[in-house]
Design a protein around this motif. Structure first.
Motif, short mmCIF file in Angstrom:
data_model
loop_
_atom_site.label_atom_id
_atom_site.label_comp_id
_atom_site.label_asym_id
_atom_site.label_seq_id
_atom_site.Cartn_x
_atom_site.Cartn_y
_atom_site.Cartn_z
N THR A 162 13.02 13.53 -36.41
CA THR A 162 14.16 14.44 -36.30
C THR A 162 14.72 14.54 -34.88
OG1 THR A 162 12.68 16.34 -35.97
CG2 THR A 162 13.36 15.85 -38.23
N ARG A 217 13.20 25.46 -31.30
CA ARG A 217 12.78 24.94 -32.60
C ARG A 217 11.28 24.64 -32.62
NH1 ARG A 217 10.88 24.07 -36.57
NH2 ARG A 217 11.55 22.85 -38.38
N SER A 254 21.42 18.92 -36.77
CA SER A 254 22.42 19.26 -35.77
C SER A 254 23.60 18.32 -35.95
CB SER A 254 21.84 19.13 -34.36
OG SER A 254 21.43 17.79 -34.12
N ASP A 291 24.26 24.92 -43.88
CA ASP A 291 23.77 25.18 -42.53
C ASP A 291 24.36 26.46 -41.96
OD1 ASP A 291 22.08 23.05 -42.45
OD2 ASP A 291 23.40 21.73 -41.34
N ASN A 303 18.60 22.24 -34.24
CA ASN A 303 17.44 21.79 -35.01
C ASN A 303 16.43 21.01 -34.18
OD1 ASN A 303 16.06 21.81 -37.43
ND2 ASN A 303 16.79 19.80 -37.99
N SER A 327 15.88 17.63 -40.73
CA SER A 327 14.53 18.13 -40.99
C SER A 327 14.22 18.20 -42.47
CB SER A 327 14.36 19.52 -40.36
OG SER A 327 14.38 19.45 -38.97
N PHE A 355 16.59 27.27 -39.38
CA PHE A 355 17.17 26.19 -38.59
C PHE A 355 18.00 25.29 -39.49
CE2 PHE A 355 13.71 27.73 -36.04
CZ PHE A 355 14.22 27.66 -34.75
#
Length: 504
Positions: free
Chosen positions: A434, A220, A274, A260, A215, A281, A270
């Motif tokens: 993020t 990204r 993470s 996810d 992410n 996000s 995405f």
């Protein structure tokens, strides 16, 4: 037709596809021919045709032909990314003498055991499979004297060894740079690859394909802050011809449409966060889209100031009133001295009358704090020491959690506030919020936000906007006084005769 005449005809035919990858693919491969690997295929898939069409339109237009073309595809599994990479590589080398192509992937294993063999397969399938010699890590022209300059190389990398990309120049001809499983390719490789975009009068194509597993990072950003530079598409594998839709739907049904796993492996989206990403996000984007809430009028207006002097960092003034950090415009300074910043903040404070100003006390912050206290004696100015490790707690994932230092504390408070707050729809702010990861502090019992210098090692900028709004959570600030009839504490204590003010 004699063999020599046939080869001459093939060469003339392929020459007509200089700027037409789809036409080349339909001509060069045995689509629908019995006994071949393409016996049950009619041609490239719809999304592959889209990419080929973008290349055709870009190269056919004299206005754009020599501008770098960047295409990013984020997708779920099984859509035929490697096949498209292979077809485009073959087209690129067939239709322009001395074309240079470099292909890399997230890992050496992916490159040498998956991407490379797939490219070799399509070169062998083509009608003109004798034009190039396929080796383990390269494909080179069989034409005498052209094997060094008319070639494709499979380039492995390390973050400390990027020479294969630094030397990719081919002025006046054609360059194709291909990133497979691009999410896993580190910033150092992306950065060095930018050097290949500088040749004048050169056809330059940069393709970045892969599952959107991370992410953060450069892949990204192709779909985020750099989206104006890239033509992008996010592809749900269930919409693509020839994929195992039953299996893909099983993944979605098992883990959930918005999980996810489903986003990355099926939907081409995405992930929300993470594995060690501090703020996801989705949380940020929801706060950017959320309407400004109706508030009581008791919410204090708080300024948060992150201070930087020179270098690449920026000083930022964020403004938050309750759940609203969007209505009042923020301010940024680049390469500005402390006295000018203090004067600018004081001017805005005299107009908007904030209830408190929280200032990052590091760097030039101490001088700014002293000057603000001189200029604004009636407004509390708080020092925020990011590195202070006094034991403290904050709410993290719904539970009180030990945090390692003051900066982690204020970011944790910010993270919790974002669930109901609203922020500017600004890409820099989104990237800042993020970007940081988190880990465990040196005491092994508290969480710690990633340090700025460690973010820079990953190729990310200092999160100045994020630090600024986080500063607004450094200290509690009392609610503003309001007329009695607006004070919820007076509910049920008055009447309709206007005596509420007496109760305030």
């Amino acid at each position: 037709m004699q063999k020599a005449d046939f080869k001459r005809q093939v060469a003339e035919d392929i020459g007509a596809f200089t700027h037409d990858p789809l036409g080349h693919a339909m001509y060069a491969y045995p689509w629908g021919k019995a006994g071949t690997e393409l016996a049950d295929k009619e041609g490239p898939r719809e999304w592959q045709r889209w990419v080929m069409g973008e290349i055709r339109d870009h190269l056919s237009n004299p206005e754009t032909r020599f501008d770098p073309l960047r295409i990013g595809i984020a997708s779920g599994h099984g859509i035929g990314k490697s096949a498209l990479i292979s077809m485009l590589a073959k087209w690129g080398m067939d239709t322009c003498v001395d074309t240079r192509i470099v292909v890399t992937a997230n890992t050496e294993g992916q490159l040498l055991t998956k991407t490379g063999p797939e490219i070799a397969k399509w070169f062998r399938l083509a009608i003109n499979n004798d034009w190039f010699k396929v080796n383990a890590t390269s494909i080179a022209s069989t034409m005498v004297g052209h094997d060094k300059g008319w070639r494709l190389d499979l380039a492995t990398w390390s973050e400390h060894n990027t020479e294969a990309f630094a030397g990719l120049h081919n002025e006046g001809k054609r360059i194709i740079l291909i990133f497979d499983e691009a999410s896993g390719i580190p910033p150092a490789v992306w950065e060095v690859a930018l050097g290949a975009l500088t040749d004048a009068n050169t056809e330059i194509i940069w393709l970045a394909f892969g599952n959107p597993t991370q992410n953060t990072g450069d892949f990204r950003e192709c779909f985020g802050k750099n989206r104006k530079l890239w033509k992008t598409k996010q592809i749900d594998s269930r919409t693509v011809e020839g994929t195992n839709k039953k299996y893909l739907q099983e993944i979605v049904d098992t883990y959930g449409e918005n999980s996810d796993i489903a986003k990355v492996r099926v939907r081409g989206m995405f992930p929300s966060a993470s594995s060690m990403q501090f703020i996801g996000s989705e949380l940020v984007q929801e706060a950017q889209r959320r309407p400004i809430p109706v508030m009581l009028g008791t919410e204090p207006l708080i300024y948060g100031l992150d201070c930087a002097r020179f270098g690449d960092d920026t000083s930022v003034l964020a403004k938050r009133c309750g759940r609203d950090a969007r209505t009042r415009p923020w301010k940024r300074w680049h390469h500005m001295d402390s006295m000018t910043i203090a004067a600018d903040v004081a001017l805005q404070a005299q107009s908007e009358h904030p209830d408190a100003i929280m200032v990052d006390a590091g760097n030039i912050g101490a001088a700014i704090i002293d000057r603000l206290r001189q200029l604004l004696p009636d407004i509390p100015v708080f020092e925020v020491w990011f590195g202070s490790t006094k034991v403290r707690q904050a709410m993290f994932n719904g539970s009180p959690t030990n945090v390692y230092n003051k900066r982690t504390e204020i970011w944790t408070n910010l993270r919790d506030w974002l669930r109901t707050g609203c922020i500017p729809d600004d890409q820099v702010l989104e990237d800042d919020l993020t970007g940081p990861l988190y880990s465990f502090g040196g005491d092994d019992v508290s969480i710690m936000l990633e340090r700025k210098k460690d973010m820079k090692k990953r190729g990310l900028s200092s999160p100045d906007d994020g630090d600024a709004i986080a500063c607004t959570f450094a200290e509690p600030v009392a609610p503003r006084n309001v007329p009695g009839y607006l004070n919820p504490a007076n509910y049920g204590r008055g009447g309709s005769d206007g005596r509420y003010d007496e109760l305030d």
